[in-house]
Design an enzyme around this catalytic site. Structure first.
Site, mmCIF file in Angstrom:
data_model
loop_
_atom_site.group_PDB
_atom_site.id
_atom_site.type_symbol
_atom_site.label_atom_id
_atom_site.label_comp_id
_atom_site.label_asym_id
_atom_site.label_seq_id
_atom_site.Cartn_x
_atom_site.Cartn_y
_atom_site.Cartn_z
ATOM 1 C CB CYS A 1 -26.232 -3.168 -48.493
ATOM 2 S SG CYS A 1 -24.551 -2.567 -48.610
ATOM 3 C CG HIS B 1 -24.902 -5.945 -53.549
ATOM 4 N ND1 HIS B 1 -26.148 -5.609 -53.042
ATOM 5 C CD2 HIS B 1 -24.000 -5.455 -52.661
ATOM 6 C CE1 HIS B 1 -25.973 -4.936 -51.906
ATOM 7 N NE2 HIS B 1 -24.688 -4.838 -51.641
ATOM 8 C CD GLU B 2 -20.522 -7.260 -52.427
ATOM 9 O OE1 GLU B 2 -20.006 -6.177 -52.107
ATOM 10 O OE2 GLU B 2 -21.422 -7.793 -51.755
ATOM 11 C CG HIS C 1 -20.787 -1.870 -52.523
ATOM 12 N ND1 HIS C 1 -21.287 -0.828 -51.780
ATOM 13 C CD2 HIS C 1 -21.447 -2.977 -52.094
ATOM 14 C CE1 HIS C 1 -22.226 -1.288 -50.953
ATOM 15 N NE2 HIS C 1 -22.341 -2.589 -51.127
HETATM 16 ZN ZN LIG Z 1 -23.539 -3.875 -50.162
#
Ligand SMILES: [Zn+2]
Length: 119
Positions: A56, A103-104, A107
């Site tokens: 990240c 992954h995004e 977030h």
């Molecule tokens: Zn990230």
């Protein structure tokens, strides 16, 4: 997401509290950077993979192996207002677009890859 030099970022990472994500589409010709508004994962594959090399931009210098779906169904709006549904695949070290969207999306919900590290 940082593997292979940064392939995605979510607005909350830069202090913008909105559902906006940028992804470098490794699964498309020319690997374009695209922006996604109101991103949602609406479907997942039944197959789970261990992805080595999750990392990240917000956590420099650290990477790890995470448990992810092999493919995901996503919905989003484009800048021009078009609503799009598509299935995104890609979980290898050279084409991991499905991992990137997971992954995004994490977030946007306050989840970091380090929360998903597996041995
Ligand atoms: Zn990230």
């Amino acid at each position: 997401m940082v593997s292979a030099g940064g392939v995605g970022i979510a607005a909350p990472q830069v202090g913008i509290n909105r559902n906006i994500v940028w992804v470098k589409r490794q699964d498309k010709i020319g690997r374009p950077n695209e922006v996604y508004l109101n991103l949602k994962i609406v479907m997942t594959s039944s197959i789970i993979v261990n992805f080595s090399g999750d990392g990240c931009l917000s956590i420099p210098g650290i990477s790890g192996k995470t448990e992810r779906w092999r493919a995901v169904g996503i919905e989003y709006d484009k800048i021009d207002g078009t609503h799009v549904s598509e299935v995104v695949d890609g979980y290898t070290s050279s084409q991991f677009t499905a991992i990137c969207f997971q992954h995004e999306y994490d977030h946007l919900r306050g989840i970091l890859f380090i929360d998903r590290i597996v041995p």
